[in-house]
Scaffold this motif. Structure first.
Motif, PDB file in Angstrom:
ATOM      1  N   ILE A   4      -1.566  -7.579 -18.218  1.00 58.69           N
ATOM      2  CA  ILE A   4      -0.935  -5.625 -18.251  1.00 58.69           C
ATOM      3  C   ILE A   4      -0.819  -4.996 -19.800  1.00 58.69           C
ATOM      4  O   ILE A   4      -0.185  -5.669 -20.514  1.00 58.69           O
ATOM      5  CB  ILE A   4      -0.100  -5.734 -16.874  1.00 58.69           C
ATOM      6  N   GLU A   5      -0.575  -3.994 -19.371  1.00 56.36           N
ATOM      7  CA  GLU A   5      -0.593  -3.235 -20.633  1.00 56.36           C
ATOM      8  C   GLU A   5       0.085  -1.657 -20.096  1.00 56.36           C
ATOM      9  O   GLU A   5       0.725  -1.735 -18.525  1.00 56.36           O
ATOM     10  CB  GLU A   5      -1.748  -2.423 -21.274  1.00 56.36           C
ATOM     11  N   ARG A   6       0.785  -1.089 -21.595  1.00 61.20           N
ATOM     12  CA  ARG A   6       1.986  -0.102 -20.409  1.00 61.20           C
ATOM     13  C   ARG A   6       0.689   0.996 -20.401  1.00 61.20           C
ATOM     14  O   ARG A   6      -0.372   1.723 -20.462  1.00 61.20           O
ATOM     15  CB  ARG A   6       2.059   0.321 -22.549  1.00 61.20           C
ATOM     16  N   THR A   7       0.883   1.924 -18.812  1.00 65.08           N
ATOM     17  CA  THR A   7       0.890   2.575 -18.511  1.00 65.08           C
ATOM     18  C   THR A   7       1.055   3.034 -17.244  1.00 65.08           C
ATOM     19  O   THR A   7       2.991   2.414 -17.091  1.00 65.08           O
ATOM     20  CB  THR A   7      -0.601   1.821 -17.814  1.00 65.08           C
ATOM     21  N   ARG A 145      -9.192  -3.533 -10.176  1.00 63.93           N
ATOM     22  CA  ARG A 145      -9.107  -2.675  -9.475  1.00 63.93           C
ATOM     23  C   ARG A 145      -8.554  -1.477  -9.500  1.00 63.93           C
ATOM     24  O   ARG A 145      -7.494  -1.982  -8.869  1.00 63.93           O
ATOM     25  CB  ARG A 145      -9.531  -3.187  -7.763  1.00 63.93           C
ATOM     26  N   LEU A 146      -8.765  -0.090  -9.041  1.00 62.25           N
ATOM     27  CA  LEU A 146      -8.399   1.058  -9.354  1.00 62.25           C
ATOM     28  C   LEU A 146      -9.108   1.837  -7.752  1.00 62.25           C
ATOM     29  O   LEU A 146     -10.031   1.677  -7.583  1.00 62.25           O
ATOM     30  CB  LEU A 146      -9.207   2.164 -10.278  1.00 62.25           C
ATOM     31  N   GLY A 147      -7.990   1.451  -6.796  1.00 64.16           N
ATOM     32  CA  GLY A 147      -7.215   2.304  -5.355  1.00 64.16           C
ATOM     33  C   GLY A 147      -7.149   3.898  -5.934  1.00 64.16           C
ATOM     34  O   GLY A 147      -7.277   3.923  -6.458  1.00 64.16           O
ATOM     35  N   ARG A 148      -7.333   4.263  -4.085  1.00 69.87           N
ATOM     36  CA  ARG A 148      -7.031   5.576  -4.179  1.00 69.87           C
ATOM     37  C   ARG A 148      -5.767   6.066  -4.249  1.00 69.87           C
ATOM     38  O   ARG A 148      -5.080   7.020  -4.333  1.00 69.87           O
ATOM     39  CB  ARG A 148      -7.808   6.214  -2.406  1.00 69.87           C
ATOM     40  N   LEU A 157      -2.715  -7.669  -0.201  1.00 68.97           N
ATOM     41  CA  LEU A 157      -2.463  -7.826  -0.738  1.00 68.97           C
ATOM     42  C   LEU A 157      -1.213  -8.293  -1.421  1.00 68.97           C
ATOM     43  O   LEU A 157      -1.464 -10.549  -0.971  1.00 68.97           O
ATOM     44  CB  LEU A 157      -2.688  -7.254  -2.452  1.00 68.97           C
ATOM     45  N   ALA A 158      -0.384  -8.501  -1.030  1.00 67.79           N
ATOM     46  CA  ALA A 158       0.930  -8.626  -1.261  1.00 67.79           C
ATOM     47  C   ALA A 158       1.147  -9.215   0.305  1.00 67.79           C
ATOM     48  O   ALA A 158       1.676 -10.934   0.244  1.00 67.79           O
ATOM     49  CB  ALA A 158       2.483  -7.586  -1.520  1.00 67.79           C
ATOM     50  N   ARG A 159       1.280  -8.855   1.204  1.00 64.15           N
ATOM     51  CA  ARG A 159       0.750  -9.383   3.012  1.00 64.15           C
ATOM     52  C   ARG A 159       0.144 -11.320   1.820  1.00 64.15           C
ATOM     53  O   ARG A 159       0.308 -12.206   2.955  1.00 64.15           O
ATOM     54  CB  ARG A 159       0.410  -8.757   3.263  1.00 64.15           C
ATOM     55  N   LEU A 160      -0.787 -11.184   1.599  1.00 66.68           N
ATOM     56  CA  LEU A 160      -1.871 -12.293   1.516  1.00 66.68           C
ATOM     57  C   LEU A 160      -1.537 -13.566   0.638  1.00 66.68           C
ATOM     58  O   LEU A 160      -1.487 -14.693   0.999  1.00 66.68           O
ATOM     59  CB  LEU A 160      -3.385 -11.799   1.235  1.00 66.68           C
ATOM     60  N   ASP A 188       0.016  -5.069  -9.707  1.00 66.31           N
ATOM     61  CA  ASP A 188      -2.118  -5.007  -9.505  1.00 66.31           C
ATOM     62  C   ASP A 188      -2.387  -6.573  -8.653  1.00 66.31           C
ATOM     63  O   ASP A 188      -1.952  -7.601 -10.587  1.00 66.31           O
ATOM     64  CB  ASP A 188      -2.929  -3.898 -10.443  1.00 66.31           C
ATOM     65  N   ARG A 189      -3.162  -6.316  -8.500  1.00 69.93           N
ATOM     66  CA  ARG A 189      -3.883  -7.439  -8.680  1.00 69.93           C
ATOM     67  C   ARG A 189      -5.585  -8.259  -8.436  1.00 69.93           C
ATOM     68  O   ARG A 189      -6.469  -6.969  -8.458  1.00 69.93           O
ATOM     69  CB  ARG A 189      -3.732  -9.066  -6.973  1.00 69.93           C
ATOM     70  N   ALA A 190      -6.095  -8.377  -9.374  1.00 70.03           N
ATOM     71  CA  ALA A 190      -7.299  -8.871 -10.081  1.00 70.03           C
ATOM     72  C   ALA A 190      -8.300  -9.422  -9.063  1.00 70.03           C
ATOM     73  O   ALA A 190      -7.959  -9.979  -7.632  1.00 70.03           O
ATOM     74  CB  ALA A 190      -7.679  -9.701 -10.729  1.00 70.03           C
TER      75      ALA A 190
END
Length: 206
Positions: A4-7, A145-148, A157-160, A188-190
Motif C-alpha cells: 500500500i502506498e499513498r494514492t 488488480r485495477l478494476g473499473r 472479495l470482502a464477502r469471500l 484492495d486485495r491481491a
C-alpha cells in the motif's frame, strides 16, 4: 502492509482512462483471437483443472473474450456462475449453461451486460467457488488488480473474506496490461495469478 502506498482515486481514474482508450482502439478480430488464446492458457491452470465451481463473467467491449473459456469449462462439467449487477452495484449470481442461458441487460446509464437468464442464487453464491475469474484493466507485479472503479468486485472479495472462503483469484488481461505498479489502497486485495493470451504469471505475495 508493504503493497500500500499513498494514492488517490484520481490516480486510479487517470490510469483507467488510459487503459480504456487503448482497449477501445482494438479491432474486433484482435479481441476475438485474444479470447481464444486466453481460454487455452487458462484451461492449463491446475486450479481450474480441479475446480468444481468457477465464478466468472461475460466479457464486454474491448475486454479479452471469455465465452470460449466459459463453454470449455461447462464441457468439462464445471459449474459456472456468472454475475448479475444489482442496483447498488453489488453482484447476484446465476448459472451459465451455454450462450442460450444469457440475457442482455441494460443498466440505466451504465453499460449493457450479458447476465444469466435463469434463477438468481444470491450474492453469497460466490462463496462456493473454487476459482473466481476477475475482470480488470491492469495488474502489477505484486498481484494488485485495477478494476473499473464501480466497486462490485471489492464487495465480492470482502464477502469471500467474511465467509472464510479462499478461492483462487485470477484476473484475465492482455499482455500489455501487466504493469510494474498500479495505484493500490487499503481495501484492495491481491490476486494469485493473471492469465493473458501468451501465458500465466503467478504472484507470490497474494
Amino acid at each position: 502492509m508493504n503493497h500500500i502506498e499513498r494514492t488517490t482515486d484520481s490516480d486510479k481514474q487517470k490510469l483507467r482512462r488510459q487503459l480504456l482508450t487503448v482497449r477501445g482502439r482494438l479491432p474486433e478480430d484482435v479481441v476475438r483471437e485474444a479470447g481464444r488464446a486466453l481460454a487455452g492458457r487458462a484451461l492449463e491452470l491446475p486450479e481450474l483443472a480441479r475446480a468444481g465451481t468457477v465464478a466468472a463473467y461475460v466479457s464486454v467491449g474491448g475486454e479479452p473474450g471469455t465465452i470460449a473459456l466459459l463453454d470449455a469449462l461447462c464441457a468439462r462439467g464445471v459449474r459456472v456462475l456468472l454475475p448479475a449487477l444489482l442496483p447498488d452495484n453489488d453482484l447476484d449470481w446465476g448459472a451459465y449453461t451455454g450462450e442460450g442461458s444469457l440475457t442482455r441487460i441494460r443498466h440505466g446509464g451504465k453499460m449493457t451486460l450479458f447476465e444469466p437468464a435463469g434463477d438468481r442464487l444470491g450474492p453469497d453464491a460466490v462463496t462456493d467457488a473454487d476459482v473466481v475469474l476477475l475482470p480488470g484493466l491492469a495488474v502489477d507485479t505484486r498481484g494488485m488488480r485495477l478494476g473499473r472503479g464501480g466497486g462490485s468486485y471489492d464487495r465480492v472479495l470482502a464477502r469471500l473474506e467474511r465467509a472464510g472462503a479462499d478461492p483462487a483469484l485470477v484476473v484475465l488481461l492482455y499482455d500489455t496490461e501487466v504493469l510494474e505498479r498500479v495505484p493500490a489502497q487499503e481495501h484492495d486485495r491481491a490476486v494469485q495469478a493473471v492469465v493473458t493470451p501468451t501465458g500465466v504469471r503467478r504472484f507470490t505475495g497474494a
